[in-house]
Design a protein around this motif. Structure first.
Motif, PDB file in Angstrom:
ATOM      1  N   GLN A 104       0.857  -1.189   0.000  1.00  0.00           N
ATOM      2  CA  GLN A 104       0.000   0.000   0.000  1.00  0.00           C
ATOM      3  C   GLN A 104       0.893   1.238   0.000  1.00  0.00           C
ATOM      4  O   GLN A 104       1.244   1.770   1.056  1.00  0.00           O
ATOM      5  N   PRO A 105       1.278   1.738  -1.179  1.00  0.00           N
ATOM      6  CA  PRO A 105       2.267   2.816  -1.284  1.00  0.00           C
ATOM      7  C   PRO A 105       1.836   4.138  -0.663  1.00  0.00           C
ATOM      8  O   PRO A 105       2.673   5.016  -0.469  1.00  0.00           O
ATOM      9  N   ASP A 106       0.541   4.300  -0.360  1.00  0.00           N
ATOM     10  CA  ASP A 106       0.086   5.561   0.219  1.00  0.00           C
ATOM     11  C   ASP A 106      -0.168   5.452   1.721  1.00  0.00           C
ATOM     12  O   ASP A 106      -0.924   6.247   2.292  1.00  0.00           O
ATOM     13  N   ARG A 132       8.762  12.987   4.464  1.00  0.00           N
ATOM     14  CA  ARG A 132       8.225  13.631   3.256  1.00  0.00           C
ATOM     15  C   ARG A 132       7.200  12.726   2.561  1.00  0.00           C
ATOM     16  O   ARG A 132       6.169  13.194   2.075  1.00  0.00           O
ATOM     17  N   GLN A 133       7.499  11.434   2.519  1.00  0.00           N
ATOM     18  CA  GLN A 133       6.560  10.483   1.919  1.00  0.00           C
ATOM     19  C   GLN A 133       5.248  10.455   2.701  1.00  0.00           C
ATOM     20  O   GLN A 133       4.164  10.368   2.121  1.00  0.00           O
ATOM     21  N   ALA A 134       5.350  10.514   4.036  1.00  0.00           N
ATOM     22  CA  ALA A 134       4.147  10.503   4.870  1.00  0.00           C
ATOM     23  C   ALA A 134       3.296  11.739   4.596  1.00  0.00           C
ATOM     24  O   ALA A 134       2.061  11.647   4.478  1.00  0.00           O
ATOM     25  N   ARG A 138      -0.417  11.946   3.030  1.00  0.00           N
ATOM     26  CA  ARG A 138      -1.527  12.567   3.767  1.00  0.00           C
ATOM     27  C   ARG A 138      -1.124  13.988   4.140  1.00  0.00           C
ATOM     28  O   ARG A 138      -0.495  14.221   5.167  1.00  0.00           O
ATOM     29  N   PRO A 139      -1.509  14.973   3.333  1.00  0.00           N
ATOM     30  CA  PRO A 139      -1.080  16.356   3.568  1.00  0.00           C
ATOM     31  C   PRO A 139      -1.521  16.936   4.917  1.00  0.00           C
ATOM     32  O   PRO A 139      -0.911  17.900   5.383  1.00  0.00           O
ATOM     33  N   SER A 140      -2.541  16.355   5.542  1.00  0.00           N
ATOM     34  CA  SER A 140      -3.020  16.880   6.821  1.00  0.00           C
ATOM     35  C   SER A 140      -2.409  16.159   8.017  1.00  0.00           C
ATOM     36  O   SER A 140      -2.883  16.310   9.144  1.00  0.00           O
ATOM     37  N   TYR A 141      -1.349  15.396   7.801  1.00  0.00           N
ATOM     38  CA  TYR A 141      -0.725  14.592   8.850  1.00  0.00           C
ATOM     39  C   TYR A 141       0.178  15.497   9.688  1.00  0.00           C
ATOM     40  O   TYR A 141       1.354  15.697   9.390  1.00  0.00           O
ATOM     41  N   ALA A 171      -1.734  23.624   5.221  1.00  0.00           N
ATOM     42  CA  ALA A 171      -2.533  22.390   5.210  1.00  0.00           C
ATOM     43  C   ALA A 171      -3.248  22.152   6.528  1.00  0.00           C
ATOM     44  O   ALA A 171      -4.347  21.578   6.554  1.00  0.00           O
ATOM     45  N   CYS A 172      -2.651  22.587   7.649  1.00  0.00           N
ATOM     46  CA  CYS A 172      -3.200  22.314   8.994  1.00  0.00           C
ATOM     47  C   CYS A 172      -3.194  23.612   9.804  1.00  0.00           C
ATOM     48  O   CYS A 172      -2.423  23.742  10.768  1.00  0.00           O
ATOM     49  N   PRO A 173      -4.051  24.581   9.460  1.00  0.00           N
ATOM     50  CA  PRO A 173      -3.964  25.916  10.079  1.00  0.00           C
ATOM     51  C   PRO A 173      -4.324  25.961  11.566  1.00  0.00           C
ATOM     52  O   PRO A 173      -4.037  26.948  12.234  1.00  0.00           O
ATOM     53  N   SER A 174      -4.942  24.904  12.094  1.00  0.00           N
ATOM     54  CA  SER A 174      -5.308  24.906  13.511  1.00  0.00           C
ATOM     55  C   SER A 174      -4.357  24.078  14.371  1.00  0.00           C
ATOM     56  O   SER A 174      -4.631  23.856  15.554  1.00  0.00           O
TER      57      SER A 174
END
Length: 280
Positions: A104-106, A132-134, A138-141, A171-174
């Motif tokens: 599962q590459p993602d 970076r891969q993580a 998932r940009p919100s990680y 991506a995660c302003p809060s």
């Protein structure tokens, strides 16, 4: 009277899991395997129970048997990698996580965990690659952003860290921790004014974030504004009473001010809290 079947023991085990009786469920599942050994799902279920009990050797045995019976089972591989990580088997954990991302590459969690392992080994280049891969997966990680930024700061790649934090905050302003970490970066870059802004932004988002108060305290301490520094270090200690670094900074500031009675009172409160924590 007919003896219970393997299927009946499985049903009993599932019922006991739902009733939150894992020890009894493990017995039922084990009896099912004694009658019918080639059940990957039951090995998986037993692995989960033993992992929850931190009986890692048994958990690993059952995960591995489940994979032998059903190769490339993603959930089992992921749990097996985590189990290896928990017992300090870094090489086997990394190898298993590689299998996970092969299936599962993602899988952001797998890349993040690999980053943690590489960082523990002092291999920051590989850790940064995995973080970076993580983030890509998932940009919100938030945790992945946070660890990526701190790893870049550690190797003094400040410009790259700056870009990462700006992207992360977009991506995660809060996410208060990202503003706190950006404050640390600004401080490392010598930009105290921007650091103060970032720390205050972090506190506005999470008023209990001890590290942000400590960051502001350290700014005032650098500039010999000891009264203000003590105020913020006190806030840091109040939100994280067991933080040795926050307590040390507060103590140093009080000592430099000659506020010995306050210093002793602070330590007494910490000792009482520690005693209550241990007693509980």
């Amino acid at each position: 009277t007919q003896a219970p079947s393997a299927e009946l023991y499985v049903s009993l085990g599932e019922a006991l899991v739902h009733q939150e009786e894992p020890a009894a469920a493990a017995i039922a599942y084990s009896r099912s395997l004694a009658l019918q050994p080639h059940q990957p799902e039951i090995h998986y279920a037993l692995g989960i129970i033993y992992a929850q009990q931190q009986r890692w050797g048994q958990a690993i045995c059952h995960y591995e048997e489940a994979l032998r019976l059903r190769p490339n089972w993603f959930d089992v591989m992921f749990r097996l990698a985590r189990a290896f990580h928990r017992i300090g088997e870094s090489a086997r954990s990394l190898a298993t996580y590689q299998q996970v991302v092969g299936c599962q590459p993602d899988c952001a969690e797998a890349y993040f965990s690999m980053g943690l392992l590489y960082r523990q080994q002092g291999n920051y280049c590989e850790a940064i690659r995995c973080y970076r891969q993580a983030v890509f997966a998932r940009p919100s990680y938030v945790k992945a952003h946070e660890h990526l930024g701190t790893a870049l700061v550690h190797i003094e790649a400040y410009e790259a860290a700056d870009v990462i934090y700006e992207q992360a905050i977009t991506a995660c302003p809060s996410a208060a921790v990202l503003f706190k970490d950006l404050g640390h970066l600004r401080l490392a870059q010598g930009n105290e004014q921007l650091a103060l802004v970032n720390y205050r932004q972090a506190i506005a988002l999470d008023p209990s974030l001890s590290a942000a108060y400590k960051g502001i305290g350290s700014l005032y301490y650098r500039n010999q504004s000891l009264q203000q520094a003590a105020h913020y270090f006190q806030q840091a200690v109040s939100h994280a009473p067991h933080s040795a670094s926050a307590l040390n900074y507060y103590a140093w500031t009080l000592a430099e001010q000659g506020r010995w009675a306050v210093l002793l009172d602070c330590f007494r409160h910490v000792w009482v809290a520690e005693s209550n924590f241990v007693a509980a």
